[in-house]
Design a protein around this motif. Sequence first.
Motif, mmCIF file in Angstrom:
data_model
loop_
_atom_site.group_PDB
_atom_site.id
_atom_site.type_symbol
_atom_site.label_atom_id
_atom_site.label_comp_id
_atom_site.label_asym_id
_atom_site.label_seq_id
_atom_site.Cartn_x
_atom_site.Cartn_y
_atom_site.Cartn_z
ATOM 1 N N ASP A 177 -12.087 -1.225 1.389
ATOM 2 C CA ASP A 177 -12.585 -0.244 0.227
ATOM 3 C C ASP A 177 -11.944 -0.550 -1.038
ATOM 4 O O ASP A 177 -12.462 0.046 -2.025
ATOM 5 N N LYS A 178 -10.929 -1.543 -1.090
ATOM 6 C CA LYS A 178 -10.086 -1.664 -2.496
ATOM 7 C C LYS A 178 -10.593 -3.112 -2.709
ATOM 8 O O LYS A 178 -10.698 -3.469 -4.105
ATOM 9 N N VAL A 179 -10.829 -4.243 -1.705
ATOM 10 C CA VAL A 179 -10.928 -5.835 -2.204
ATOM 11 C C VAL A 179 -12.198 -6.087 -2.536
ATOM 12 O O VAL A 179 -13.290 -5.783 -2.034
ATOM 13 N N ARG B 211 -13.525 -1.958 9.969
ATOM 14 C CA ARG B 211 -12.909 -0.876 9.239
ATOM 15 C C ARG B 211 -12.507 0.058 10.142
ATOM 16 O O ARG B 211 -13.354 0.671 11.121
ATOM 17 N N ARG C 17 -8.799 -0.688 5.944
ATOM 18 C CA ARG C 17 -9.313 0.197 4.973
ATOM 19 C C ARG C 17 -9.159 -0.441 3.671
ATOM 20 O O ARG C 17 -9.945 -0.522 2.654
ATOM 21 N N HIS C 18 -7.966 -0.969 3.391
ATOM 22 C CA HIS C 18 -7.755 -1.816 2.125
ATOM 23 C C HIS C 18 -8.873 -2.805 1.884
ATOM 24 O O HIS C 18 -9.352 -2.649 0.652
ATOM 25 N N ILE D 129 0.916 -1.165 0.156
ATOM 26 C CA ILE D 129 -0.073 -0.083 -0.013
ATOM 27 C C ILE D 129 0.934 1.298 0.021
ATOM 28 O O ILE D 129 1.715 1.328 0.893
#
Length: 322
Positions: A104-106, A92, A100-101, A65
Motif C-alpha cells: 500500500d505504501k511502497v 498482502r 500491507r506497508h 510503522i
Amino acid sequence: MATSAAPSPIAAAAAARRPWSGQLRVALIFPETPDVKTFRLVNPEGGDIPFTFMPGQFVTFSAEIGGVRNRRSYTIASSPTQRSHVEVTVKREDQGLISRHLHDKVAVGILLDVSAPLGVFTFTGTEANSIVLIAGGVGITPMMSVTRYLTDRSYPGDIYFLYGARTTDDFIFREELEYLQKRHTNLHVAATMSRAEGTAWMGPEGPVSKDFIAGSVPEIAKRRVHLCGPPPMMEAMKAALAELGVPKEQIKTEAFGPARGVAPGTPAPLPTPTQTSSPGPTPQTASASAVPRSSRPRFGSLSRARPGRWRRTRRCLRQLRP
C-alpha cells in the motif's frame, strides 16, 4: 538479461554467516495476482547487489510503522545468477504490517532497510542428482528461486515441481513455469487447483495428495524432496511422503505463515556445502520410470486453461510471517 557468474555455495554460505545490512532501492514492482506483488530491489549506488546468497535463502525487511520498528522476512525470489538485482514476492495479508506497508505504501524509488542473506532451506544442485519441489500457495517462492538457479546453470538432473493453489487466479508464476518447462526438458511441472469449478481449468483438481505425488514423480523414494507451504499442508505431505517410502533425512522443509518458535530475521547457522561429483542423473534415474512420461501430469496442458488470464509472473517469495 545479462547475468554475472553465480557465487559458489561456499562463498554464499560464508556471506550468510555475516549478513549484510543496509538499504536497497525499489526499481520495479510487478503485480503477479490480485494480492501478490514482486518487488525488484537494486543497489542505490549502482552496480551489483552488495551480498551473495544461495537459492532458497531470504531477506529481512525493517520498517517503522506507527512509531514501532517491525521486521519481517521474505524469500529471495530471483536466482543468485542475477547479480544486478534481487527480487521478493509478497502476498498482502490483512493482518500483516509489513506486507500491507509494501503493497500500500511502497513505490518505485523508495529505499528499504534490508538484512540478507539468511536461512538454510537451500539447494544448489551439488547436494543430489535430482530434486522434487513441492509447494502450496505462496510457498512456491523458494522453489522458484531454486528452479531459476538450476535452469540458469543448466543443471542436468531431473527437477520435479509440484504445486497446489486455491484457484487459477492464485497460480503464481504460471506463465514463467510453462516457459521454463518448454525450454528445459528435465523440468517436469504438475499443478492442481483446490477450487476449479466454474473455470476452464483442465488439469488435476483438489489438494496436493499422496496420489498426486505418486503420479507425478517416478521413484520418489530415491529422491531429495523440498517441501514448503502452510503448516497443515506440510504435516499432510510429510505423512504422504513417509507412506511413499521417502526417508525422513531426504525431506527438507520450510513453513510459511506465522513463525513458530523462531524470530523473523534470526540468522540460522548454515551447514558448509559439500563438494560432490557432477549432479547429473544416475543411469537408474535417467532410464527407469515407474510412471510413463506421457501419463504424468504435465504443466503443458495448462495452456488450454482460461486463455488470456495469465499475468506477468516474475519471481517468488517465502514468508516467515505476514
